[in-house]
Design a protein around this motif. Structure first.
Motif, mmCIF file in Angstrom:
data_model
loop_
_atom_site.group_PDB
_atom_site.id
_atom_site.type_symbol
_atom_site.label_atom_id
_atom_site.label_comp_id
_atom_site.label_asym_id
_atom_site.label_seq_id
_atom_site.Cartn_x
_atom_site.Cartn_y
_atom_site.Cartn_z
ATOM 1 N N ALA A 1 30.573 35.308 31.631
ATOM 2 C CA ALA A 1 29.712 35.884 32.670
ATOM 3 C C ALA A 1 29.970 35.180 33.986
ATOM 4 C CB ALA A 1 28.235 35.766 32.295
ATOM 5 N N ILE A 2 29.688 35.894 35.074
ATOM 6 C CA ILE A 2 29.795 35.353 36.425
ATOM 7 C C ILE A 2 28.892 36.186 37.316
ATOM 8 C CG2 ILE A 2 31.727 36.833 37.138
ATOM 9 C CD1 ILE A 2 32.897 34.353 38.589
ATOM 10 N N ASP A 3 28.392 35.614 38.393
ATOM 11 C CA ASP A 3 27.628 36.444 39.327
ATOM 12 C C ASP A 3 28.559 36.961 40.417
ATOM 13 O OD1 ASP A 3 27.789 34.040 40.882
ATOM 14 O OD2 ASP A 3 25.972 34.614 41.952
ATOM 15 N N VAL A 4 28.256 38.160 40.895
ATOM 16 C CA VAL A 4 29.110 38.831 41.887
ATOM 17 C C VAL A 4 28.630 38.430 43.273
ATOM 18 C CG1 VAL A 4 30.020 41.030 42.711
ATOM 19 C CG2 VAL A 4 29.500 40.724 40.275
ATOM 20 N N SER A 5 29.227 37.388 43.809
ATOM 21 C CA SER A 5 28.849 36.890 45.126
ATOM 22 C C SER A 5 29.915 37.168 46.175
ATOM 23 C CB SER A 5 28.572 35.380 45.064
ATOM 24 O OG SER A 5 29.687 34.687 44.539
ATOM 25 N N ASP A 6 31.177 37.134 45.779
ATOM 26 C CA ASP A 6 32.279 37.330 46.719
ATOM 27 C C ASP A 6 32.967 38.683 46.568
ATOM 28 O OD1 ASP A 6 31.918 34.783 47.817
ATOM 29 O OD2 ASP A 6 33.172 33.857 46.294
ATOM 30 N N GLY A 7 32.461 39.534 45.704
ATOM 31 C CA GLY A 7 33.068 40.835 45.433
ATOM 32 C C GLY A 7 33.488 40.930 43.980
ATOM 33 N N LEU A 8 33.356 42.113 43.373
ATOM 34 C CA LEU A 8 33.623 42.280 41.946
ATOM 35 C C LEU A 8 35.031 41.843 41.571
ATOM 36 C CD1 LEU A 8 32.860 43.302 39.116
ATOM 37 C CD2 LEU A 8 33.651 45.570 39.835
ATOM 38 N N LEU A 9 36.042 42.308 42.291
ATOM 39 C CA LEU A 9 37.413 41.962 41.934
ATOM 40 C C LEU A 9 37.650 40.463 42.045
ATOM 41 C CD1 LEU A 9 39.658 44.778 43.482
ATOM 42 C CD2 LEU A 9 38.955 44.463 41.104
ATOM 43 N N ALA A 10 37.190 39.869 43.149
ATOM 44 C CA ALA A 10 37.404 38.437 43.360
ATOM 45 C C ALA A 10 36.723 37.617 42.275
ATOM 46 C CB ALA A 10 36.903 38.031 44.742
ATOM 47 N N ASP A 11 35.509 37.981 41.911
ATOM 48 C CA ASP A 11 34.774 37.194 40.922
ATOM 49 C C ASP A 11 35.265 37.457 39.506
ATOM 50 O OD1 ASP A 11 33.011 35.730 42.646
ATOM 51 O OD2 ASP A 11 31.979 37.608 43.055
ATOM 52 N N LEU A 12 35.616 38.702 39.197
ATOM 53 C CA LEU A 12 36.173 38.996 37.875
ATOM 54 C C LEU A 12 37.457 38.207 37.646
ATOM 55 C CD1 LEU A 12 36.225 40.589 35.210
ATOM 56 C CD2 LEU A 12 37.358 42.459 36.464
ATOM 57 N N ARG A 13 38.236 38.013 38.687
ATOM 58 C CA ARG A 13 39.487 37.250 38.540
ATOM 59 C C ARG A 13 39.227 35.821 38.061
ATOM 60 N NH1 ARG A 13 43.841 40.026 40.336
ATOM 61 N NH2 ARG A 13 43.453 41.732 41.813
ATOM 62 N N HIS A 14 38.065 35.260 38.381
ATOM 63 C CA HIS A 14 37.748 33.914 37.891
ATOM 64 C C HIS A 14 37.623 33.919 36.364
ATOM 65 C CE1 HIS A 14 37.369 32.378 41.890
ATOM 66 N NE2 HIS A 14 36.300 33.106 42.188
ATOM 67 N N ILE A 15 37.026 34.981 35.807
ATOM 68 C CA ILE A 15 36.941 35.104 34.349
ATOM 69 C C ILE A 15 38.334 35.286 33.762
ATOM 70 C CG2 ILE A 15 36.193 36.623 32.466
ATOM 71 C CD1 ILE A 15 33.595 37.068 33.936
ATOM 72 N N LEU A 16 39.132 36.147 34.385
ATOM 73 C CA LEU A 16 40.479 36.410 33.863
ATOM 74 C C LEU A 16 41.319 35.141 33.850
ATOM 75 C CD1 LEU A 16 41.359 39.834 35.547
ATOM 76 C CD2 LEU A 16 39.982 39.358 33.501
ATOM 77 N N LYS A 17 41.199 34.352 34.897
ATOM 78 C CA LYS A 17 41.973 33.107 34.970
ATOM 79 C C LYS A 17 41.484 32.101 33.936
ATOM 80 C CE LYS A 17 43.415 29.453 38.167
ATOM 81 N NZ LYS A 17 43.327 28.936 39.576
#
Length: 327
Positions: free
Chosen positions: A210-226
């Motif tokens: 999980a992550i909160d969407v603070s900087d934009g969905l794509l930018a924050d989802l990339r943190h999970i992917l990484k």
């Protein structure tokens, strides 16, 4: 500001009529706070700063600044599945402006009362306007949500609607024209975001990341992917969009706002197939059921955007907010 001025400021705006908790042995008024952590729990800590001219401007009401600086921290706790408990505040102001301080402290106190958080201390100084809050919360030992446990095949969900705060900012900057009614709606989302604390806690032992969407969905989802070394396939036609957004811009623009705008403070999380039934049952009790927008893949760090099952042909002008982006 002078010591007497600092102490008067604290006493007048941040001491009386604030919520208190039994686990605070000693709060504001001494060199440091004394706290009693919950038994068999781990402490979750988040810190965010908002700076005048960067995160808000002169149009932003002081009450909104007070609310939002707490909300962004509580949103981080929500993304970890934590229960909020304590806040500390570092406030830098150029002058003791009573009207501004009344509004700011009112907004901060309101959200503290709603989420049962006690303000336990901090610091006040004279200088350019900036606000920093550190939020502390609890999570049962070894049950925190993280970014690094997702696996290929997990389903991707988001709470609420996406892109509203970005639309409000674009309207403020006169990059888009929207109706007054829609502007009031999205401005409320920008100024007074709702941290998804209850949903975050309910996702313990269900969500794989999980992550909160603070900087934009794509930018924050990339943190999970990484962190999890996976990829993602997103259905842009499934993105949850508000009526204010879809009636103000065309479809491709709406998708752009939803994918790349910051300040939504919704949760993005992943659920394994094996727990999807339990998740659906649990979420049926929530008034705003999260939306499934895609699935994780075994192509590390890659995001494929699809519309009706085909690769989306739209163009993204940006990929999310970055604090130190250079031209």
């Amino acid at each position: 500001m002078s010591d007497s001025g600092e102490f008067d400021l604290i006493a007048n705006y941040f001491t009386h009529r604030w919520p208190s908790r039994d686990d605070v042995v000693l709060g504001i008024g001494d060199d440091a706070a004394i706290l009693t952590p919950a038994e068999n729990s781990q402490l979750v800590i988040a810190t965010d700063t908002m700076v005048a001219g960067v995160h808000f401007d002169q149009q932003t009401p002081a009450r909104a600044i007070g609310h939002k600086i707490a909300a962004v921290n509580l949103s981080d706790l929500a993304a970890m599945g934590a229960e909020p408990a304590w806040l500390s505040l570092a406030l830098t102001v150029p002058t003791v402006d009573e009207e501004w301080l009344n509004g700011f402290s009112h907004g901060l106190r309101e959200i503290c009362e709603y989420y049962d958080c006690q303000l336990i201390g901090g610091d006040t100084t004279k200088g350019p306007l900036s606000v920093t809050v550190t939020a502390h919360g609890f999570v049962p030992a070894d049950h925190a949500l993280r970014r690094d446990q997702a696996k290929p095949g997990d389903w991707i969900y988001v709470t609420g609607t996406l892109g509203d705060a970005g639309l409000a900012l674009a309207a403020q900057q006169q990059r888009v024209q929207i109706s007054d009614a829609h502007y009031r709606r999205v401005l409320e989302r920008l100024y007074f975001p709702t941290p998804r604390v209850a949903i975050g806690q309910s996702l313990r032992d269900i969500a794989s990341s999980a992550i909160d969407v603070s900087d934009g969905l794509l930018a924050d989802l990339r943190h999970i992917l990484k962190a999890s070394n996976v990829g993602a396939r997103l259905a842009v036609d499934e993105l949850p969009l508000s009526m204010a957004l879809t009636e103000s811009v065309n479809e491709d623009q709406a998708i752009q706002f939803a994918l790349t705008s910051g300040d939504d403070y919704e949760l993005c999380f992943t659920v394994p197939e094996s727990k999807r039934g339990v998740f659906d049952t649990l979420m049926s009790r929530h008034p705003a059921k999260p939306t499934c927008i895609g699935r994780l893949t075994n192509e590390p760090h890659k995001i494929r955007l699809e519309h009706d099952g085909e690769q989306w042909q739209g163009q993204l002008e940006q990929h999310g907010y970055e604090h130190f982006r250079t031209a």
